[in-house]
Design a protein around this motif. Structure first.
Motif, short mmCIF file in Angstrom:
data_model
loop_
_atom_site.label_atom_id
_atom_site.label_comp_id
_atom_site.label_asym_id
_atom_site.label_seq_id
_atom_site.Cartn_x
_atom_site.Cartn_y
_atom_site.Cartn_z
N LYS A 10 0.83 -1.20 0.00
CA LYS A 10 0.00 0.00 0.00
C LYS A 10 0.86 1.25 0.00
N GLU A 11 0.33 2.30 -0.60
CA GLU A 11 0.90 3.62 -0.44
C GLU A 11 0.29 4.20 0.83
N MET A 12 1.11 4.43 1.82
CA MET A 12 0.62 5.00 3.07
C MET A 12 0.86 6.51 3.04
N PRO A 13 -0.08 7.29 3.57
CA PRO A 13 0.08 8.75 3.58
C PRO A 13 1.07 9.18 4.64
N GLU A 14 1.55 10.40 4.49
CA GLU A 14 2.34 10.99 5.57
C GLU A 14 1.42 11.13 6.78
N MET A 15 1.96 10.84 7.95
CA MET A 15 1.15 10.92 9.17
C MET A 15 1.90 11.74 10.21
N GLN A 16 1.18 12.63 10.86
CA GLN A 16 1.71 13.40 11.98
C GLN A 16 1.23 12.74 13.25
N ILE A 17 2.17 12.43 14.11
CA ILE A 17 1.80 11.79 15.38
C ILE A 17 2.46 12.51 16.54
N ALA A 18 1.75 12.53 17.66
CA ALA A 18 2.33 12.97 18.93
C ALA A 18 3.05 11.74 19.47
N SER A 19 4.31 11.91 19.85
CA SER A 19 5.11 10.76 20.28
C SER A 19 5.77 10.98 21.63
N VAL A 20 6.02 9.86 22.31
CA VAL A 20 6.81 9.84 23.54
C VAL A 20 7.82 8.70 23.40
N LEU A 21 9.08 9.00 23.67
CA LEU A 21 10.16 8.03 23.55
C LEU A 21 10.15 7.03 24.70
N SER A 22 10.35 5.76 24.34
CA SER A 22 10.58 4.69 25.31
C SER A 22 11.92 4.07 24.97
N ILE A 23 12.78 3.95 25.95
CA ILE A 23 14.03 3.20 25.77
C ILE A 23 13.76 1.83 26.40
N GLY A 24 13.67 0.82 25.55
CA GLY A 24 13.41 -0.54 26.02
C GLY A 24 11.93 -0.86 26.02
N VAL A 25 11.64 -2.12 25.67
CA VAL A 25 10.25 -2.57 25.62
C VAL A 25 9.58 -2.49 27.00
N GLN A 26 10.37 -2.59 28.05
CA GLN A 26 9.81 -2.57 29.40
C GLN A 26 9.20 -1.22 29.75
N ASN A 43 -7.54 17.72 25.46
CA ASN A 43 -8.84 17.34 24.88
C ASN A 43 -8.71 16.69 23.51
N ILE A 44 -7.62 15.97 23.31
CA ILE A 44 -7.39 15.22 22.07
C ILE A 44 -7.86 13.78 22.23
N PHE A 45 -7.89 13.31 23.46
CA PHE A 45 -8.22 11.92 23.76
C PHE A 45 -9.14 11.90 24.97
N VAL A 50 -9.42 8.17 17.19
CA VAL A 50 -8.01 8.29 17.55
C VAL A 50 -7.34 6.93 17.40
N LYS A 51 -6.20 6.92 16.72
CA LYS A 51 -5.42 5.69 16.53
C LYS A 51 -4.10 5.83 17.27
N MET A 52 -3.72 4.77 17.94
CA MET A 52 -2.40 4.70 18.58
C MET A 52 -1.45 4.03 17.60
N ILE A 53 -0.21 4.48 17.61
CA ILE A 53 0.80 3.97 16.68
C ILE A 53 2.09 3.73 17.47
N THR A 54 2.69 2.58 17.28
CA THR A 54 4.00 2.29 17.86
C THR A 54 5.02 2.29 16.73
N LEU A 75 -2.02 9.27 16.41
CA LEU A 75 -2.27 9.96 15.15
C LEU A 75 -3.02 11.26 15.40
N LEU A 76 -2.53 12.34 14.79
CA LEU A 76 -3.10 13.67 15.00
C LEU A 76 -3.80 14.18 13.75
N GLU A 77 -4.78 15.03 13.97
CA GLU A 77 -5.44 15.70 12.85
C GLU A 77 -4.69 16.96 12.46
N GLU A 78 -3.95 17.54 13.40
CA GLU A 78 -3.14 18.73 13.11
C GLU A 78 -1.86 18.68 13.92
N ALA A 79 -0.87 19.42 13.46
CA ALA A 79 0.45 19.41 14.10
C ALA A 79 0.37 19.97 15.52
#
Length: 156
Positions: A10-26, A43-45, A50-54, A75-79
Motif C-alpha cells: 500500500k501507499e501510506m500517507p504521511e502521518m503526523q503523530i504525537a510521540s513519547v520516547l521509550s528506551i526498552g520494551v519494558q 482534549n485530544i483523547f 483516535v489511533k495509537m501507533i508504535t 495519530l493527529l489531525e493537526e500538528a
C-alpha cells in the motif's frame, strides 16, 4: 502467520503523530501513559477515531530489547508543538507492506518475523524508514484480549 492473504502493498500517507520516547520494551507502557495523560489534558483523547501507533527506531535483531528506541504515538489531525516528553513525529508517505492482524500481545514477534520473511521471499527491499503498528482497538476491551493492528514495513 495463518493468513498471508491479508498482506498488501500500500501507499501510506504521511502521518503526523504525537510521540513519547521509550528506551526498552519494558518502558513502552509508561510512554503510552504519558502520551495519553498529555492528550487528555489537551482534549485530544479520548475520541472515536483516535489511533495509537508504535514506531520502532531500532531492530530487535541488532539492539537488545531493553535498549531499543520505541515511540508511543497517537495519530493527529493537526500538528502540535513539542511539550515536555511529547513531540511531533512525522511518518513519511511511501510504499509499505501492510498486514492487518487480530492477535494477542505474545503473537506480535511472530507476526513481525513472518512479515519480514514474506518481504524477503517476495523480492521486496526494506526502505530506511521506521516500521510501525497502527492499533484499531483497545485490546483490553476485546473479549479475547486481541489487538486489531496493522503492521507496516517500509519498502522500496
Amino acid at each position: 502467520m495463518e493468513n498471508k492473504a491479508n498482506i498488501q502493498i500500500k501507499e501510506m500517507p504521511e502521518m503526523q503523530i504525537a510521540s513519547v520516547l521509550s528506551i526498552g520494551v519494558q518502558n513502552i507502557g509508561n510512554a503510552y501513559n504519558t502520551l495519553i495523560s498529555w492528550a487528555i489534558s489537551k482534549n485530544i483523547f479520548p475520541r472515536e477515531n483516535v489511533k495509537m501507533i508504535t514506531v520502532y527506531h531500532d531492530s530487535f535483531k541488532v539492539t537488545a530489547p531493553n535498549k531499543v528506541r520505541i515511540h508511543a504515538g497517537m495519530l493527529l489531525e493537526e500538528a502540535i508543538k513539542n511539550e515536555g516528553e511529547v513531540f511531533l513525529e512525522i511518518l513519511p508517505k511511501g510504499k509499505y507492506i501492510v498486514s492487518r492482524q487480530e492477535i494477542t500481545l505474545p503473537e506480535f514477534e511472530t507476526a513481525w518475523n513472518a512479515l519480514f520473511l514474506w518481504m524477503n521471499e517476495n523480492g521486496h527491499q526494506f526502505r530506511k524508514e521506521c516500521p510501525y503498528k497502527i492499533y484499531h482497538n483497545d485490546y483490553r476491551e476485546h473479549p479475547q484480549k486481541k489487538c486489531l493492528v496493522d503492521f507496516c514495513i517500509p519498502i522500496l
